[in-house]
Design a protein around this motif. Sequence first.
Motif, PDB file in Angstrom:
ATOM      1  N   ARG A 180      -6.765   2.888  -7.495  1.00  0.00           N
ATOM      2  CA  ARG A 180      -5.807   2.079  -6.738  1.00  0.00           C
ATOM      3  C   ARG A 180      -5.413   0.811  -7.491  1.00  0.00           C
ATOM      4  N   ASP A 181      -6.400   0.078  -8.000  1.00  0.00           N
ATOM      5  CA  ASP A 181      -6.113  -1.186  -8.687  1.00  0.00           C
ATOM      6  C   ASP A 181      -5.283  -0.962  -9.948  1.00  0.00           C
ATOM      7  N   TYR A 198       0.992   7.250  -6.436  1.00  0.00           N
ATOM      8  CA  TYR A 198      -0.128   8.181  -6.625  1.00  0.00           C
ATOM      9  C   TYR A 198       0.323   9.615  -6.381  1.00  0.00           C
ATOM     10  N   GLU A 206       0.830  -1.201   0.000  1.00  0.00           N
ATOM     11  CA  GLU A 206       0.000   0.000   0.000  1.00  0.00           C
ATOM     12  C   GLU A 206       0.864   1.250   0.000  1.00  0.00           C
ATOM     13  N   PRO A 262      -9.615  10.512  -7.140  1.00  0.00           N
ATOM     14  CA  PRO A 262      -9.229  10.030  -5.808  1.00  0.00           C
ATOM     15  C   PRO A 262      -8.518   8.686  -5.908  1.00  0.00           C
ATOM     16  N   LEU A 263      -7.637   8.437  -4.949  1.00  0.00           N
ATOM     17  CA  LEU A 263      -6.828   7.215  -4.963  1.00  0.00           C
ATOM     18  C   LEU A 263      -7.692   5.962  -5.012  1.00  0.00           C
ATOM     19  N   MET A 264      -8.800   5.965  -4.293  1.00  0.00           N
ATOM     20  CA  MET A 264      -9.635   4.772  -4.226  1.00  0.00           C
ATOM     21  C   MET A 264     -10.169   4.359  -5.599  1.00  0.00           C
ATOM     22  N   MET A 265     -10.306   5.312  -6.529  1.00  0.00           N
ATOM     23  CA  MET A 265     -10.840   5.013  -7.851  1.00  0.00           C
ATOM     24  C   MET A 265      -9.800   4.370  -8.769  1.00  0.00           C
ATOM     25  N   TYR A 279       0.574   4.323  -2.696  1.00  0.00           N
ATOM     26  CA  TYR A 279       0.372   5.724  -2.285  1.00  0.00           C
ATOM     27  C   TYR A 279       1.503   6.616  -2.805  1.00  0.00           C
TER      28      TYR A 279
END
Length: 344
Positions: free
Chosen positions: A308-309, A187, A180, A303-306, A184
């Motif tokens: 991340r994969d 990103y 992770e 946003p990172l959550m969108m 990050y």
Amino acid sequence: MPHFHKRHWLYIVGTVYVIIDLFLFNGPISKIFETFQNEELVSPAELAAREGIVATVNAHPIYKLELERRIDQYCMKNGIDQSKVSKKRIEEIKDLCLNNLVVDKLIWFHSYHTPAQLNDEQVNDALIKFRKGFENSKEYEIAAESQGFSISKLDTFIENQFMQRVWIERVIAKYIDVTEEEIYARYEKDKSTFLNPERFNVQQIFFATLDKDPNVLKKQIDEVYDLIIDGEDFDQLVQKYSEDPRSKQSLGYLDWLTKKRIPRAFYDKLYQLNVGQISEPFETKIGWHIIRLLERKQQSILPLMMIRDEIAATIEVEKREAAIKALINYIRRKAKIRYIENWK
């Protein structure tokens, strides 16, 4: 006088024959010895050339036939006509293909001596997946024959290739894990590239120009626009006049559009509108439009959550490439590789 058994007489006769063959008549036994002596005088390179060997990897040969097949595959895959390229280019292709065969042989050598544990189901799945690339079994058989393989030999080859891939994945597994923290950090480093572009939510009335009298069409468009100015309901006008079957079914809603998804003329007109405003009729290559801007969202960083994969997958690919390259370099350094001189 000593008593001789029958076998003793056989030993005596055999010994006498060997002596006469070697020293008097130059018979078959003598010729065999001469052949062995002559073989010792032949250099390893000459012996390799005689056997059609172009290189050895940990004493395992790579044959000229294998190399020629690999060269043909490379040229076919890359659309290269060997009769139309320079001799220098052909030599470069030969060297590239030979080095690739060396790597293949090294991976085979290590995967064979430290094999991955595979069950029948995994092997069968690999064969089925490969065969799906062919329309039928006959096409598969023809493909095998074109490469000089029988069906069983090609199946064995595919099994070995699968085992080698599994072996590689097992060896590099611990080097391609993505944390992770790495996601990050990537990103934050490349945040400016993770942009959600400016978007427009649009509704339109569309008029097709194909096979229509331009003057009659323009008069109709102006009449519809006058109805809009007079306060007619836009949704009802879409249902009555729009000629775009896709958007008409959804009352002319085009959903969210970005600059890259629409013609330049459409974007220029759209960009000038305020939210809720309706454009004057304008023409593009596909027809006439009257559009209403419903919503507008400015450019923003995703946003990172969108993503991340997506970032994790990118890092894993980079790590895998680096790990495989390092693995190949390592096993090459440890291997005994010999290229046969003058094999070309």
